[in-house]
Design a protein around this motif. Structure first.
Motif, PDB file in Angstrom:
ATOM      1  N   SER A   2       0.705  -1.608  -0.020  1.00  0.00           N
ATOM      2  CA  SER A   2      -0.186   0.426   0.425  1.00  0.00           C
ATOM      3  C   SER A   2       0.817   1.521   0.183  1.00  0.00           C
ATOM      4  CB  SER A   2      -0.844  -0.099   1.153  1.00  0.00           C
ATOM      5  OG  SER A   2      -1.996   1.229   1.352  1.00  0.00           O
ATOM      6  N   GLU A   3       2.159   0.925   1.182  1.00  0.00           N
ATOM      7  CA  GLU A   3       2.814   2.455   1.029  1.00  0.00           C
ATOM      8  C   GLU A   3       3.350   2.813  -0.549  1.00  0.00           C
ATOM      9  OE1 GLU A   3       5.596   2.015   3.970  1.00  0.00           O
ATOM     10  OE2 GLU A   3       3.693   2.007   5.433  1.00  0.00           O
ATOM     11  N   GLN A   4       3.730   1.655  -1.365  1.00  0.00           N
ATOM     12  CA  GLN A   4       4.117   1.756  -2.767  1.00  0.00           C
ATOM     13  C   GLN A   4       3.225   1.865  -3.748  1.00  0.00           C
ATOM     14  OE1 GLN A   4       6.697  -1.622  -3.622  1.00  0.00           O
ATOM     15  NE2 GLN A   4       7.757  -1.788  -1.395  1.00  0.00           N
ATOM     16  N   GLY A   5       2.295   2.242  -3.131  1.00  0.00           N
ATOM     17  CA  GLY A   5       1.322   2.580  -4.436  1.00  0.00           C
ATOM     18  C   GLY A   5      -0.049   1.722  -4.544  1.00  0.00           C
ATOM     19  N   TYR A   6      -0.170   0.649  -3.954  1.00  0.00           N
ATOM     20  CA  TYR A   6      -0.201  -0.946  -5.395  1.00  0.00           C
ATOM     21  C   TYR A   6      -1.953  -1.227  -3.884  1.00  0.00           C
ATOM     22  CZ  TYR A   6       2.929  -1.825  -7.861  1.00  0.00           C
ATOM     23  OH  TYR A   6       4.224  -1.855  -9.267  1.00  0.00           O
ATOM     24  N   GLU A  18      -8.359 -24.911   7.197  1.00  0.00           N
ATOM     25  CA  GLU A  18      -6.923 -25.157   6.907  1.00  0.00           C
ATOM     26  C   GLU A  18      -6.981 -24.454   5.309  1.00  0.00           C
ATOM     27  OE1 GLU A  18      -3.201 -28.432   5.304  1.00  0.00           O
ATOM     28  OE2 GLU A  18      -5.207 -29.555   5.567  1.00  0.00           O
ATOM     29  N   ALA A  19      -5.453 -23.808   4.623  1.00  0.00           N
ATOM     30  CA  ALA A  19      -5.491 -22.634   3.596  1.00  0.00           C
ATOM     31  C   ALA A  19      -4.931 -24.210   2.996  1.00  0.00           C
ATOM     32  CB  ALA A  19      -4.986 -21.703   3.765  1.00  0.00           C
ATOM     33  N   VAL A  20      -5.864 -24.319   1.635  1.00  0.00           N
ATOM     34  CA  VAL A  20      -5.201 -24.553   0.367  1.00  0.00           C
ATOM     35  C   VAL A  20      -4.297 -23.886  -0.557  1.00  0.00           C
ATOM     36  CG1 VAL A  20      -6.678 -27.126   1.207  1.00  0.00           C
ATOM     37  CG2 VAL A  20      -7.288 -25.475  -0.722  1.00  0.00           C
ATOM     38  N   GLY A  21      -4.027 -22.951  -0.881  1.00  0.00           N
ATOM     39  CA  GLY A  21      -4.230 -22.269  -2.134  1.00  0.00           C
ATOM     40  C   GLY A  21      -4.703 -20.745  -1.747  1.00  0.00           C
ATOM     41  N   TYR A  22      -4.190 -20.069  -2.920  1.00  0.00           N
ATOM     42  CA  TYR A  22      -3.792 -18.607  -2.855  1.00  0.00           C
ATOM     43  C   TYR A  22      -3.615 -17.927  -4.549  1.00  0.00           C
ATOM     44  CZ  TYR A  22       0.755 -17.113  -2.361  1.00  0.00           C
ATOM     45  OH  TYR A  22       1.833 -16.939  -2.675  1.00  0.00           O
ATOM     46  N   THR A  23      -4.334 -17.005  -3.983  1.00  0.00           N
ATOM     47  CA  THR A  23      -3.908 -15.707  -5.626  1.00  0.00           C
ATOM     48  C   THR A  23      -3.304 -14.743  -5.221  1.00  0.00           C
ATOM     49  OG1 THR A  23      -4.284 -15.345  -7.531  1.00  0.00           O
ATOM     50  CG2 THR A  23      -5.524 -15.556  -7.036  1.00  0.00           C
ATOM     51  N   GLU A  24      -2.798 -13.625  -5.875  1.00  0.00           N
ATOM     52  CA  GLU A  24      -3.161 -12.456  -5.575  1.00  0.00           C
ATOM     53  C   GLU A  24      -2.358 -11.378  -7.234  1.00  0.00           C
ATOM     54  OE1 GLU A  24      -0.510 -11.619  -2.445  1.00  0.00           O
ATOM     55  OE2 GLU A  24       0.842 -11.559  -3.198  1.00  0.00           O
ATOM     56  N   ILE A  25      -3.369 -10.526  -7.031  1.00  0.00           N
ATOM     57  CA  ILE A  25      -2.797  -9.344  -8.280  1.00  0.00           C
ATOM     58  C   ILE A  25      -2.768  -7.674  -6.870  1.00  0.00           C
ATOM     59  CG2 ILE A  25      -4.522  -7.849 -10.275  1.00  0.00           C
ATOM     60  CD1 ILE A  25      -6.424 -10.555  -9.846  1.00  0.00           C
ATOM     61  N   LEU A  26      -1.872  -6.804  -8.190  1.00  0.00           N
ATOM     62  CA  LEU A  26      -1.448  -5.891  -8.012  1.00  0.00           C
ATOM     63  C   LEU A  26      -2.043  -4.959  -8.889  1.00  0.00           C
ATOM     64  CD1 LEU A  26       2.438  -7.160  -7.128  1.00  0.00           C
ATOM     65  CD2 LEU A  26       0.786  -6.715  -6.038  1.00  0.00           C
ATOM     66  N   LEU A  27      -2.452  -4.545  -8.076  1.00  0.00           N
ATOM     67  CA  LEU A  27      -3.232  -3.219  -8.666  1.00  0.00           C
ATOM     68  C   LEU A  27      -2.144  -1.494  -8.442  1.00  0.00           C
ATOM     69  CD1 LEU A  27      -5.303  -1.538 -10.816  1.00  0.00           C
ATOM     70  CD2 LEU A  27      -6.897  -1.712  -9.285  1.00  0.00           C
ATOM     71  N   SER A  28      -1.687  -1.278  -9.292  1.00  0.00           N
ATOM     72  CA  SER A  28      -1.154   0.204  -9.544  1.00  0.00           C
ATOM     73  C   SER A  28      -2.473   1.519  -9.350  1.00  0.00           C
ATOM     74  CB  SER A  28       0.149   0.224 -10.059  1.00  0.00           C
ATOM     75  OG  SER A  28       0.602   1.941 -10.277  1.00  0.00           O
ATOM     76  N   ARG A  29      -2.086   2.205  -8.403  1.00  0.00           N
ATOM     77  CA  ARG A  29      -2.908   3.319  -8.034  1.00  0.00           C
ATOM     78  C   ARG A  29      -2.352   4.018  -9.155  1.00  0.00           C
ATOM     79  NH1 ARG A  29      -2.500   2.078  -2.321  1.00  0.00           N
ATOM     80  NH2 ARG A  29      -5.285   1.829  -1.926  1.00  0.00           N
ATOM     81  N   ASP A  31      -1.445   3.477 -12.286  1.00  0.00           N
ATOM     82  CA  ASP A  31      -1.051   3.335 -13.158  1.00  0.00           C
ATOM     83  C   ASP A  31      -1.507   1.697 -13.559  1.00  0.00           C
ATOM     84  OD1 ASP A  31      -0.365   2.837 -16.110  1.00  0.00           O
ATOM     85  OD2 ASP A  31       1.297   2.346 -15.157  1.00  0.00           O
ATOM     86  N   PRO A  32      -3.213   1.866 -13.220  1.00  0.00           N
ATOM     87  CA  PRO A  32      -4.064   0.658 -13.357  1.00  0.00           C
ATOM     88  C   PRO A  32      -3.671   0.388 -14.705  1.00  0.00           C
ATOM     89  CG  PRO A  32      -5.635   3.314 -13.580  1.00  0.00           C
ATOM     90  CD  PRO A  32      -3.761   3.626 -12.958  1.00  0.00           C
ATOM     91  N   GLU A  33      -4.058   0.919 -15.593  1.00  0.00           N
ATOM     92  CA  GLU A  33      -4.290   0.001 -17.127  1.00  0.00           C
ATOM     93  C   GLU A  33      -3.209  -1.613 -17.156  1.00  0.00           C
ATOM     94  OE1 GLU A  33      -3.674   0.668 -21.856  1.00  0.00           O
ATOM     95  OE2 GLU A  33      -2.594   2.440 -20.793  1.00  0.00           O
ATOM     96  N   ILE A  34      -2.227  -1.473 -16.370  1.00  0.00           N
ATOM     97  CA  ILE A  34      -1.669  -2.864 -16.593  1.00  0.00           C
ATOM     98  C   ILE A  34      -1.818  -3.893 -15.343  1.00  0.00           C
ATOM     99  CG2 ILE A  34       0.525  -4.249 -16.768  1.00  0.00           C
ATOM    100  CD1 ILE A  34       1.026  -2.907 -19.386  1.00  0.00           C
ATOM    101  N   VAL A  35      -2.497  -4.636 -14.438  1.00  0.00           N
ATOM    102  CA  VAL A  35      -2.696  -5.194 -13.415  1.00  0.00           C
ATOM    103  C   VAL A  35      -1.407  -6.270 -13.449  1.00  0.00           C
ATOM    104  CG1 VAL A  35      -4.089  -5.677 -12.271  1.00  0.00           C
ATOM    105  CG2 VAL A  35      -5.051  -4.413 -13.745  1.00  0.00           C
ATOM    106  N   GLU A  68     -11.412   0.861  -8.521  1.00  0.00           N
ATOM    107  CA  GLU A  68      -9.782   1.768  -8.953  1.00  0.00           C
ATOM    108  C   GLU A  68      -9.810   0.954 -10.573  1.00  0.00           C
ATOM    109  OE1 GLU A  68      -9.629   2.404  -3.880  1.00  0.00           O
ATOM    110  OE2 GLU A  68     -10.692   0.965  -5.783  1.00  0.00           O
ATOM    111  N   SER A  69      -9.928  -0.452 -10.698  1.00  0.00           N
ATOM    112  CA  SER A  69     -10.052  -0.739 -11.485  1.00  0.00           C
ATOM    113  C   SER A  69     -11.251  -0.399 -12.881  1.00  0.00           C
ATOM    114  CB  SER A  69     -10.108  -2.618 -11.195  1.00  0.00           C
ATOM    115  OG  SER A  69     -11.389  -2.851 -11.867  1.00  0.00           O
ATOM    116  N   ALA A  70     -11.260   0.403 -12.688  1.00  0.00           N
ATOM    117  CA  ALA A  70     -11.897   0.812 -13.946  1.00  0.00           C
ATOM    118  C   ALA A  70     -11.070   1.471 -15.752  1.00  0.00           C
ATOM    119  CB  ALA A  70     -12.609   2.041 -13.509  1.00  0.00           C
ATOM    120  N   GLY A  71     -10.039   1.624 -15.017  1.00  0.00           N
ATOM    121  CA  GLY A  71      -8.769   2.240 -15.758  1.00  0.00           C
ATOM    122  C   GLY A  71      -7.576   0.484 -16.513  1.00  0.00           C
TER     123      GLY A  71
END
Length: 109
Positions: A2-6, A18-29, A31-35, A68-71
């Motif tokens: 968050s401090e880096q703008g994501y 029990e957790a068996v998996g995860y995924t994550e996406i980084l959205l730049s505040r 430059d949201p065009e490329i996620v 924030e993902s609109a763009g």
């Protein structure tokens, strides 16, 4: 992040408590065009059961629910060239190979 703008968008798969998996996406505040689809991990014992697909679908829906993902126009990911199941999964979502990344590692002095 968050401090880096994501904005970090995460989904977690559970089998009972029990957790068996995860995924994550980084959205730049700024430059949201490329996620960036960062990690997707599924415990080996539950692979091949659609957990990775379910995670990616859930996380994409969560991403699209954020104002924030609109763009956002492109979702970029990376996969080990030998990870045939993840390559197939990503291709089934419409991902196409755009580049090849070579990562070099060495010992710390």
């Amino acid at each position: 992040m968050s401090e880096q703008g994501y904005i970090l968008v995460r989904s977690l798969a559970r089998a009972g408590e029990e957790a068996v998996g995860y995924t994550e996406i980084l959205l730049s505040r700024s430059d949201p065009e490329i996620v960036h689809q960062d990690d997707t991990f599924v415990e080996e014992r539950v692979r091949g059961r659609g957990v990775g697909r379910a995670l990616k679908v859930a996380n994409a829906r969560l991403l699209m629910s954020l104002p924030e993902s609109a763009g956002s126009r492109i979702l970029q990911t990376y996969t080990e060239p030998t990870n045939t199941p993840m390559l197939a999964l990503n291709r089934s979502f419409g991902f196409e190979e755009a580049d090849v990344l070579t990562v070099l590692e060495g010992p710390l002095a």
